[in-house]
Scaffold this motif. Structure first.
Motif, PDB file in Angstrom:
ATOM      1  N   VAL A   1      93.687  38.908  10.895  1.00 58.02           N
ATOM      2  CA  VAL A   1      92.256  38.723  10.633  1.00 58.02           C
ATOM      3  C   VAL A   1      91.510  38.832  11.951  1.00 58.02           C
ATOM      4  CG1 VAL A   1      92.409  36.196  10.807  1.00 58.02           C
ATOM      5  CG2 VAL A   1      90.571  37.227   9.449  1.00 58.02           C
ATOM      6  N   GLY A   2      90.288  39.309  11.893  1.00 58.57           N
ATOM      7  CA  GLY A   2      89.491  39.386  13.112  1.00 58.57           C
ATOM      8  C   GLY A   2      88.028  39.494  12.783  1.00 58.57           C
ATOM      9  N   GLU A   3      87.178  39.023  13.695  1.00 64.26           N
ATOM     10  CA  GLU A   3      85.747  39.237  13.551  1.00 64.26           C
ATOM     11  C   GLU A   3      85.258  40.042  14.747  1.00 64.26           C
ATOM     12  OE1 GLU A   3      84.365  35.011  13.584  1.00 64.26           O
ATOM     13  OE2 GLU A   3      83.134  35.601  15.294  1.00 64.26           O
ATOM     14  N   GLY A   4      84.140  40.730  14.564  1.00 64.17           N
ATOM     15  CA  GLY A   4      83.586  41.520  15.650  1.00 64.17           C
ATOM     16  C   GLY A   4      82.070  41.537  15.582  1.00 64.17           C
ATOM     17  N   HIS A   5      81.453  41.530  16.751  1.00 64.59           N
ATOM     18  CA  HIS A   5      79.991  41.488  16.823  1.00 64.59           C
ATOM     19  C   HIS A   5      79.493  42.731  17.550  1.00 64.59           C
ATOM     20  CE1 HIS A   5      79.908  37.197  15.538  1.00 64.59           C
ATOM     21  NE2 HIS A   5      81.145  37.266  16.005  1.00 64.59           N
TER      22      HIS A   5
ATOM     23  N   LYS B   1      84.969  46.574  16.144  1.00 66.37           N
ATOM     24  CA  LYS B   1      85.628  45.657  17.083  1.00 66.37           C
ATOM     25  C   LYS B   1      86.601  44.728  16.358  1.00 66.37           C
ATOM     26  CE  LYS B   1      81.670  45.569  20.253  1.00 66.37           C
ATOM     27  NZ  LYS B   1      80.483  44.781  20.651  1.00 66.37           N
ATOM     28  N   ALA B   2      86.278  44.398  15.129  1.00 67.91           N
ATOM     29  CA  ALA B   2      87.118  43.467  14.360  1.00 67.91           C
ATOM     30  C   ALA B   2      88.439  44.119  13.959  1.00 67.91           C
ATOM     31  CB  ALA B   2      86.367  42.991  13.113  1.00 67.91           C
TER      32      ALA B   2
ATOM     33  N   ASP C   1      74.455  40.194   8.479  1.00 71.20           N
ATOM     34  CA  ASP C   1      73.599  39.751   9.585  1.00 71.20           C
ATOM     35  C   ASP C   1      73.336  40.866  10.586  1.00 71.20           C
ATOM     36  OD1 ASP C   1      73.215  37.310   8.581  1.00 71.20           O
ATOM     37  OD2 ASP C   1      74.088  36.197  10.249  1.00 71.20           O
ATOM     38  N   LEU C   2      72.981  42.030  10.107  1.00 69.77           N
ATOM     39  CA  LEU C   2      72.536  43.114  10.971  1.00 69.77           C
ATOM     40  C   LEU C   2      73.660  43.754  11.776  1.00 69.77           C
ATOM     41  CD1 LEU C   2      69.382  41.175  12.201  1.00 69.77           C
ATOM     42  CD2 LEU C   2      69.364  43.057  10.560  1.00 69.77           C
ATOM     43  N   GLY C   3      74.918  43.460  11.429  1.00 70.86           N
ATOM     44  CA  GLY C   3      75.970  44.214  12.100  1.00 70.86           C
ATOM     45  C   GLY C   3      77.293  43.519  12.302  1.00 70.86           C
ATOM     46  N   ASP C   4      77.369  42.207  12.023  1.00 76.25           N
ATOM     47  CA  ASP C   4      78.638  41.507  12.211  1.00 76.25           C
ATOM     48  C   ASP C   4      79.687  42.060  11.252  1.00 76.25           C
ATOM     49  OD1 ASP C   4      77.348  39.929  14.024  1.00 76.25           O
ATOM     50  OD2 ASP C   4      77.104  38.223  12.675  1.00 76.25           O
ATOM     51  N   GLY C   5      80.917  42.091  11.728  1.00 79.56           N
ATOM     52  CA  GLY C   5      81.996  42.566  10.870  1.00 79.56           C
ATOM     53  C   GLY C   5      83.164  41.593  10.885  1.00 79.56           C
TER      54      GLY C   5
END
Lengths: 137, 383
Positions: free
Chosen positions: B240-244, B264-265, B372-376
């Motif tokens: 799992v990963g998040e990316g901004h 990025k995520a 939110d405008l681009g978070d993944g």
């Protein structure tokens, strides 16, 4: 100027007040880092390049090119219902930052990436001026 | 990072009936889904020791303590990333359980997107939209379709991506929804229907936009060692990963409009999982708009940047295709449960409970969130 202004109005902050004051005076002001000189927009307290909190303001040239656009047909907000469709353009300013604003002339079919535009001003209510774009001659 | 691989499992899933129109509150819908998920896991409410509500505007952890009669929680948190919140919450739940702090974490959403505030009004209340609120809303950029449209337009201008390709995504999601008894949109959609649907904010037509709907959806994430003897086959969180993205608060200033935080995520999630793109049997891709699916497929590495339009054609993303996507109908045609329903569906698929939309021999799947405008956020699950 207009008692029944129904569109959203900005709530300027300490960081952004000079931008709004500039628009009201028909000057497009953007932040420039007082330490390293990097331009940034929209206004924010810190320079992301050198982390300086010292801000200076420069008057932008108001020349730019189209980066993208959208034409809105759906009434998402009652205040804009009579303005539809609204052609909103994303503009690369010569200073290296962007601005989004309505295009006041030209139709969507005439737009292309890189098309030159100029930024102009519209006084919409007492003390509030918004930027608009026009196709450059 | 792979120390976290497969340290937690999804052990319970629950949803309400999805609808356009409800008398129920967001909290009520969230609680109904919670109870379904807890029971599905074979647990009692008192077994839940961590809660991650989708967003503060929906409900807070206290609501679940109060209503579910939970004695205490060891942990509560939120992952405020808009539509990426649910998948990002899997990461948080993984950390909370793998660390030993919690045994069973409830992730939950209730939403009255149809009966409550519509999206144009909702985003104006959200703190993460404050930059847009000050500098763009006064000029008429109010709602997500308008804010995201310039990303799609630039992609089209740079890469020749077409509305016809967007239509392929919408039509495929609709076909999948027709196989799902809990999908709102059952009426068939053709490419012509899509191309003739009214323009919302160019290039987005009505059928490029997700639904505004009502419902609740929840999942239970359990520590892996606890999951082995529970009611269902555990579905492991492999990675799992998040990316901004650059300029996360406002799209206008983003260096590359055609790249989301997903780019990025994805490498983080795949690195943790230790697998390749070709190992993915089924994918539930956050589909607030058709274009956002196409862009994520590129950002995830299933194809190169600019090739997403071609990638989605010729049945590749439909059932029986190379990479079946949104087997439940997605936000476009099942319901807008902010991607909680995507996690629910992937779990169903990997359990082999996909019903008429079951992907044959689905062993490993991927789910994304975007918002939110681009978070993944990206999660990779296996049975």
């Amino acid at each position: 100027m207009n008692a029944a202004y129904e569109k959203p109005v900005p709530e300027p902050t300490a960081d952004s007040q000079p931008y709004w004051d500039g628009l009201a005076a028909h000057r497009l002001m953007i932040q420039s880092c007082a330490a390293c000189g990097q331009a940034r927009h929209y206004p924010q307290p810190m320079c992301p390049a050198c982390h300086s909190l010292e801000v200076s303001w420069i008057e932008a040239s108001r020349r730019g090119t189209l980066h993208s656009w959208t034409e809105t047909h759906h009434p998402f907000h009652a205040g804009f219902k009579d303005d539809l469709p609204i052609l909103l353009v994303t503009v690369d300013l010569a200073e290296g930052v962007r601005l989004q604003c309505p295009l006041r002339d030209g139709s969507i079919g005439a737009l292309s990436l890189g098309r030159a535009v100029d930024i102009d001003f519209e006084d919409v209510t007492d003390g509030l001026t918004l930027p608009v774009a026009r196709l450059a001659p | 990072m792979d120390a976290l691989r497969e340290q937690a499992c999804i052990t319970g899933i629950g949803e309400t009936r999805y609808s356009r129109g409800t008398e129920k509150s967001q909290v009520g819908l969230a609680l109904e889904a919670s109870l379904n998920a807890i029971r599905d896991a074979g647990l009692r409410p008192g077994d839940i020791d961590g809660v991650i509500p989708y967003a503060a505007g929906m409900a807070v952890a206290e609501d679940f303590i109060t209503n579910l009669g939970i004695e205490d929680l060891n942990y509560s948190a939120m992952t405020p990333m808009g539509g990426a919140s649910a998948v990002a919450a899997l990461q948080t739940a993984l950390m909370a359980t793998a660390s030993g702090l919690c045994n069973h974490v409830l992730i939950v959403l209730g939403r009255t997107g149809f009966s409550g505030g519509r999206i144009g009004a909702r985003v104006q209340q959200m703190p993460q939209f404050k930059t847009v609120g000050e500098f763009e809303m006064p000029s008429g950029a109010i709602a997500p379709p308008q804010l995201y449209a310039p990303m799609a337009r630039r992609h089209m201008e740079l890469h020749g991506t077409t509305s016809r390709q967007f239509a392929e995504i919408a039509v495929t999601m609709r076909k999948h929804a027709q196989l799902n008894d809990n999908a709102i949109m059952q009426k068939p959609m053709t490419v012509a229907d899509h191309q003739n649907s009214r323009m919302i904010s160019d290039p987005f037509r009505l059928f490029d936009c997700s639904l505004e709907s009502d419902g609740g959806c929840a999942v239970v994430v359990s520590r892996a060692e606890r999951a082995k003897d529970m009611a269902n086959r555990p579905i492991y969180i492999m990675g799992v990963g998040e990316g901004h993205p650059h300029s996360p608060s406002v799209i206008t200033q983003r260096s590359d409009l055609t790249r989301l935080g997903t780019a990025k995520a994805a490498p983080k999630a795949f690195a943790m999982a230790g697998i390749e793109r070709r190992d993915i049997d089924v994918a539930e891709i956050y589909d607030c708009f058709t274009y956002i699916v196409l862009c994520q497929l590129e950002d995830l590495g299933f194809c190169e940047k600019g090739e997403g339009g071609d990638f989605v054609m010729d049945g590749r993303i439909g059932l029986g295709g190379e990479l079946p996507i949104n087997t439940h109908g997605g936000l476009l045609s099942q319901a807008h449960l902010a991607g909680m329903n995507h996690i629910h569906e992937l779990t169903r698929q990997l359990r082999g409970d996909g019903g008429r939309a079951q992907v044959e021999d689905a062993e490993i799947g991927l789910v994304t969130g975007y918002g939110d405008l681009g978070d993944g956020a990206v999660a990779i699950l296996r049975r």
